[in-house]
Design a protein around this motif. Sequence first.
Motif, short mmCIF file in Angstrom:
data_model
loop_
_atom_site.label_atom_id
_atom_site.label_comp_id
_atom_site.label_asym_id
_atom_site.label_seq_id
_atom_site.Cartn_x
_atom_site.Cartn_y
_atom_site.Cartn_z
N CYS A 1 52.19 -42.95 19.84
CA CYS A 1 51.27 -41.83 19.66
C CYS A 1 51.33 -40.86 20.85
CB CYS A 1 49.85 -42.35 19.49
SG CYS A 1 48.62 -41.03 19.27
N ASP A 2 51.44 -39.57 20.57
CA ASP A 2 51.48 -38.57 21.64
C ASP A 2 50.13 -37.89 21.84
OD1 ASP A 2 51.40 -37.04 19.35
OD2 ASP A 2 53.18 -35.85 19.80
N THR A 3 49.10 -38.39 21.16
CA THR A 3 47.75 -37.84 21.34
C THR A 3 46.74 -38.96 21.61
OG1 THR A 3 47.44 -37.82 18.93
CG2 THR A 3 48.15 -35.75 19.97
N THR A 4 47.11 -39.89 22.45
CA THR A 4 46.20 -40.98 22.79
C THR A 4 44.93 -40.48 23.45
OG1 THR A 4 47.45 -41.32 24.83
CG2 THR A 4 48.00 -42.75 22.97
N TYR A 5 44.98 -39.27 24.00
CA TYR A 5 43.78 -38.69 24.62
C TYR A 5 42.71 -38.36 23.60
CZ TYR A 5 45.92 -34.21 23.24
OH TYR A 5 46.50 -33.17 22.54
N ALA A 6 43.04 -38.50 22.30
CA ALA A 6 42.04 -38.26 21.26
C ALA A 6 41.30 -39.54 20.85
CB ALA A 6 42.71 -37.64 20.03
N TRP A 7 41.80 -40.71 21.29
CA TRP A 7 41.19 -41.93 20.77
C TRP A 7 41.26 -43.16 21.66
CZ3 TRP A 7 44.53 -46.04 20.38
CH2 TRP A 7 45.91 -45.74 20.35
N LYS A 8 42.20 -43.24 22.58
CA LYS A 8 42.48 -44.50 23.27
C LYS A 8 41.55 -44.72 24.45
CE LYS A 8 46.38 -47.28 24.87
NZ LYS A 8 47.85 -47.30 25.09
N LYS A 9 40.95 -45.90 24.51
CA LYS A 9 40.06 -46.25 25.61
C LYS A 9 40.81 -46.14 26.94
CE LYS A 9 36.91 -49.86 27.22
NZ LYS A 9 36.36 -51.22 26.96
N GLY A 10 40.20 -45.47 27.89
CA GLY A 10 40.81 -45.28 29.19
C GLY A 10 41.64 -44.02 29.30
N GLU A 11 42.03 -43.45 28.17
CA GLU A 11 42.82 -42.22 28.16
C GLU A 11 42.13 -41.08 27.42
OE1 GLU A 11 46.85 -42.76 26.82
OE2 GLU A 11 47.03 -44.73 27.76
N MET A 12 41.10 -41.42 26.63
CA MET A 12 40.46 -40.43 25.77
C MET A 12 39.75 -39.36 26.60
SD MET A 12 37.78 -41.19 22.69
CE MET A 12 36.81 -39.88 21.93
N ALA A 13 40.02 -38.11 26.25
CA ALA A 13 39.33 -36.99 26.90
C ALA A 13 37.87 -36.96 26.46
CB ALA A 13 40.02 -35.68 26.54
N GLU A 14 37.03 -36.38 27.28
CA GLU A 14 35.62 -36.25 26.94
C GLU A 14 35.45 -35.23 25.83
OE1 GLU A 14 31.69 -37.18 26.97
OE2 GLU A 14 33.24 -38.10 28.24
N PRO A 15 34.97 -35.65 24.64
CA PRO A 15 34.84 -34.69 23.55
C PRO A 15 33.63 -33.79 23.70
CG PRO A 15 34.07 -36.83 22.84
CD PRO A 15 34.59 -37.01 24.24
N GLU A 16 33.72 -32.61 23.08
CA GLU A 16 32.55 -31.74 22.93
C GLU A 16 31.88 -32.06 21.60
OE1 GLU A 16 32.94 -27.40 24.21
OE2 GLU A 16 34.97 -27.90 23.58
N ARG A 17 30.58 -31.97 21.53
CA ARG A 17 29.87 -32.10 20.27
C ARG A 17 29.57 -30.70 19.77
NH1 ARG A 17 27.58 -36.06 17.39
NH2 ARG A 17 27.83 -37.61 19.04
N LEU A 18 30.24 -30.29 18.70
CA LEU A 18 30.15 -28.91 18.22
C LEU A 18 29.68 -28.87 16.77
CD1 LEU A 18 33.54 -27.46 19.59
CD2 LEU A 18 31.26 -27.20 20.59
N SER A 19 28.90 -27.87 16.47
CA SER A 19 28.48 -27.64 15.09
C SER A 19 29.62 -27.00 14.31
CB SER A 19 27.26 -26.71 15.07
OG SER A 19 27.65 -25.41 15.50
N PRO A 20 29.57 -27.05 12.97
CA PRO A 20 30.58 -26.35 12.18
C PRO A 20 30.64 -24.86 12.52
CG PRO A 20 29.31 -27.83 10.79
CD PRO A 20 28.64 -27.82 12.12
N GLU A 21 29.48 -24.26 12.77
CA GLU A 21 29.44 -22.83 13.09
C GLU A 21 30.14 -22.55 14.42
OE1 GLU A 21 26.08 -23.97 10.46
OE2 GLU A 21 26.83 -24.74 12.38
N ALA A 22 29.94 -23.42 15.41
CA ALA A 22 30.58 -23.23 16.71
C ALA A 22 32.09 -23.37 16.62
CB ALA A 22 30.01 -24.23 17.72
N ILE A 23 32.54 -24.31 15.80
CA ILE A 23 33.98 -24.46 15.60
C ILE A 23 34.54 -23.22 14.91
CG2 ILE A 23 35.77 -25.80 14.44
CD1 ILE A 23 33.96 -28.25 14.78
#
Length: 232
Positions: free
Chosen positions: A44-66
């Motif tokens: 996987c080349d996007t482990t920063y989206a899900w892997k423990k220890g590598e996952m980036a801090e996500p933003e919590r966004l509303s549908p409108e903000a996206i």
Amino acid sequence: MSTVRTATYLVIETFTSIQGEGERIGRPSTFVRLAHCNLTCAWCDTTYAWKKGEMAEPERLSPEAIAERVAAPDVVLTGGEPLLHDLGPLLGEIAGRFVTVETNATLYKPDARVGLWSLSPKLGSSGQTPEPAVIARYLAECPERVQLKFVVGDAADLRAVEELLQTLPDTAKRVPVILQPVGYPGTSRDDYCEGMRAFLEDTLLASPFWRDYQWRYLPQFHKLLWQDRRGI
């Protein structure tokens, strides 16, 4: 992992670039990468989206903000695995855009507002097992909005793809089948292209199996342009 049922989304990143893969390659697109995945692919080349220890801090966004961040006619919902989220509210906010959902094809959540289901079953060198019954449902119910995309690293991966395709309905022979080389981090452009050339000539074009399929052998175009750079 259970579906995330909230009025907001955990978003790893959003950016506008071009689609680098599949039938809409080269199209200007805004990417929305959602957090979490139900698989753990070896390459996987996007482990920063899900892997423990590598996952980036996500933003919590509303549908409108996206939706406010969408700056292209195409929107690509990706991950991680986007179908872990309830996409309905977001699809409502980005109505009028062409939406591609990039999914690992282990979950079936139909929605007529999706313009393209990019099904990318993981098998072979990924260490994962595909779900033929799920893929067959997409092929049965919305084949005109499906592409099958397979990441292949070697001849063994290709054999795994062929074995999977043989378990699917004949509809699979009428939808676009994208074969894509593994983009290992740190691989130079020259080595990437040379590997593609050798695999095409020595394996793909030499195989009679593929004569019945609507296949294309395509690179990850964004990796040719920007290599391993994120967010573009």
